[in-house]
Design a protein around this motif. Structure first.
Motif, PDB file in Angstrom:
ATOM      1  N   PRO A   1      -9.742  26.437  52.552  1.00 50.56           N
ATOM      2  CA  PRO A   1      -9.096  25.843  51.378  1.00 50.56           C
ATOM      3  C   PRO A   1     -10.071  25.718  50.206  1.00 50.56           C
ATOM      4  N   LEU A   2      -9.532  25.458  49.043  1.00 50.20           N
ATOM      5  CA  LEU A   2     -10.382  25.075  47.927  1.00 50.20           C
ATOM      6  C   LEU A   2     -11.059  23.750  48.262  1.00 50.20           C
ATOM      7  N   LEU A   3     -12.311  23.614  47.841  1.00 45.58           N
ATOM      8  CA  LEU A   3     -13.090  22.412  48.127  1.00 45.58           C
ATOM      9  C   LEU A   3     -13.320  21.638  46.831  1.00 45.58           C
ATOM     10  N   VAL A   4     -12.966  20.354  46.855  1.00 42.96           N
ATOM     11  CA  VAL A   4     -13.131  19.484  45.691  1.00 42.96           C
ATOM     12  C   VAL A   4     -13.927  18.262  46.106  1.00 42.96           C
ATOM     13  N   TYR A   5     -14.992  17.962  45.371  1.00 41.22           N
ATOM     14  CA  TYR A   5     -15.707  16.698  45.557  1.00 41.22           C
ATOM     15  C   TYR A   5     -15.206  15.717  44.512  1.00 41.22           C
ATOM     16  N   ASN A   6     -14.906  14.488  44.957  1.00 37.38           N
ATOM     17  CA  ASN A   6     -14.288  13.484  44.086  1.00 37.38           C
ATOM     18  C   ASN A   6     -15.070  12.187  44.274  1.00 37.38           C
ATOM     19  N   SER A   7     -15.935  11.874  43.314  1.00 38.32           N
ATOM     20  CA  SER A   7     -16.916  10.807  43.501  1.00 38.32           C
ATOM     21  C   SER A   7     -16.992   9.887  42.285  1.00 38.32           C
ATOM     22  N   GLY A   8     -17.528   8.707  42.508  1.00 37.74           N
ATOM     23  CA  GLY A   8     -17.839   7.820  41.394  1.00 37.74           C
ATOM     24  C   GLY A   8     -19.055   8.273  40.611  1.00 37.74           C
ATOM     25  N   ARG A   9     -19.883   9.112  41.215  1.00 40.95           N
ATOM     26  CA  ARG A   9     -21.043   9.661  40.504  1.00 40.95           C
ATOM     27  C   ARG A   9     -20.577  10.528  39.336  1.00 40.95           C
ATOM     28  N   LEU A  10     -21.421  10.689  38.341  1.00 39.13           N
ATOM     29  CA  LEU A  10     -21.123  11.604  37.248  1.00 39.13           C
ATOM     30  C   LEU A  10     -21.371  13.040  37.699  1.00 39.13           C
ATOM     31  N   VAL A  11     -20.791  13.993  36.970  1.00 41.08           N
ATOM     32  CA  VAL A  11     -20.770  15.378  37.445  1.00 41.08           C
ATOM     33  C   VAL A  11     -22.171  15.934  37.684  1.00 41.08           C
ATOM     34  N   GLU A  12     -23.082  15.763  36.741  1.00 46.36           N
ATOM     35  CA  GLU A  12     -24.428  16.319  36.920  1.00 46.36           C
ATOM     36  C   GLU A  12     -25.108  15.722  38.150  1.00 46.36           C
ATOM     37  N   ASP A  13     -24.897  14.449  38.370  1.00 46.31           N
ATOM     38  CA  ASP A  13     -25.457  13.781  39.544  1.00 46.31           C
ATOM     39  C   ASP A  13     -24.836  14.348  40.819  1.00 46.31           C
ATOM     40  N   ILE A  14     -23.529  14.588  40.816  1.00 45.01           N
ATOM     41  CA  ILE A  14     -22.857  15.163  41.982  1.00 45.01           C
ATOM     42  C   ILE A  14     -23.455  16.519  42.331  1.00 45.01           C
ATOM     43  N   LEU A  15     -23.627  17.371  41.344  1.00 46.86           N
ATOM     44  CA  LEU A  15     -24.148  18.709  41.602  1.00 46.86           C
ATOM     45  C   LEU A  15     -25.552  18.656  42.203  1.00 46.86           C
ATOM     46  N   ALA A  16     -26.404  17.798  41.646  1.00 45.92           N
ATOM     47  CA  ALA A  16     -27.770  17.672  42.169  1.00 45.92           C
ATOM     48  C   ALA A  16     -27.760  17.052  43.563  1.00 45.92           C
ATOM     49  N   PHE A  17     -26.928  16.040  43.764  1.00 49.98           N
ATOM     50  CA  PHE A  17     -26.860  15.349  45.049  1.00 49.98           C
ATOM     51  C   PHE A  17     -26.385  16.291  46.152  1.00 49.98           C
ATOM     52  N   CYS A  18     -25.367  17.079  45.887  1.00 53.35           N
ATOM     53  CA  CYS A  18     -24.827  17.988  46.904  1.00 53.35           C
ATOM     54  C   CYS A  18     -25.852  19.051  47.292  1.00 53.35           C
ATOM     55  N   ALA A  19     -26.583  19.557  46.310  1.00 52.08           N
ATOM     56  CA  ALA A  19     -27.633  20.528  46.623  1.00 52.08           C
ATOM     57  C   ALA A  19     -28.715  19.877  47.477  1.00 52.08           C
TER      58      ALA A  19
END
Length: 249
Positions: A38-56
């Motif tokens: 399926p398509l994967l969506v992350y949905n967080s209280g973090r801001l987008v730039e933080d989400i991208l860095a955190f996931c990596a």
């Protein structure tokens, strides 16, 4: 049961928080055949730039779409105009400067660090608030002419958002844009700021074992909400096995 076309998950306490479980999720997800993933969506209280860095940093697979700031931001590298289109639906009657002036004058409220703030999200700490405390804040915001939504979670975190914003509304808007019915969507989360996702009509959901009582109550008398065995990503994996997306074992 309709096929799963999109999986949307919170991060902290859901896909992240148990390192080995996070890596196991990444392995299972990446192993899904292209035609079945399926398509994967992350949905967080973090801001987008933080989400991208955190996931990596955590080793999570790249998402197709990212919803940040408790539903106030939307990002997709493949669709750069999508975020701006979504933002335009939110910024009516929401003046973050006036909101922060008001909340900063109220007792018991302390502003969260700057990295959690942006023009469509004002975040505060308010410990052990009662419903009347939140009603008072809502009333004062209305007097100020601000149409805002309060999202209170973990008995501590208060997010003040535009009236049309939350994690569920952002996901609903995205699915409508993609032409995906909510009956083809599975969500996962662990605290009350995820509640709006679970309350969408026709949605299926997964709660990890560590989900707070404020959210676990959703499993009572509701079909389609599964409480997984295991904390954080381990519980999510158990739920994905239960609904048949990944193989047992």
């Amino acid at each position: 049961m309709k096929p799963i076309r999109l999986f949307c998950s919170d991060l902290d306490g859901t896909l992240a928080g148990e390192r080995e479980g996070t890596l196991a999720f990444a392995r299972h997800w990446s192993a899904l055949p292209d035609g079945q993933r399926p398509l994967l969506v992350y949905n967080s209280g973090r801001l987008v730039e933080d989400i991208l860095a955190f996931c990596a940093q955590e080793g999570l697979p790249p998402a197709d779409f990212v919803i940040g700031g408790v539903g106030t931001m939307l990002y997709a590298q493949s669709s750069p105009d999508l975020g701006e289109a979504y933002r335009k639906t939110l910024d009516r009657d929401f003046d973050v400067s006036r909101i922060e002036d008001l909340l900063g004058s109220m007792e018991r409220l302390s502003r969260q660090p700057e990295r959690y703030q942006h023009p469509l999200k004002s975040s505060w700490y308010l410990r052990d608030a009662e419903p009347d405390d939140l009603l008072e804040i809502e009333s004062r915001l209305l007097v100020l002419g601000q149409t805002a939504k309060l999202v209170y979670s973990s008995r501590r975190d208060l997010d003040v958002l535009p009236g049309a914003a939350d994690k569920g509304q952002a996901l609903d808007w995205l699915c409508a844009e993609l032409g995906i019915p909510l009956s083809g969507v599975v969500v996962a989360g662990d605290t009350d700021n995820d509640r709006a996702m679970f309350e969408l009509d026709g949605i299926r959901g997964i709660l990890p074992e560590n989900a707070l009582a404020e959210l676990s109550s959703l499993t009572q008398g509701r079909d389609g909400i599964f409480k997984g065995k295991g904390r954080a990503a381990w519980g999510v994996l158990d739920g994905l096995r239960h609904i048949g997306l990944i193989e047992p074992g």
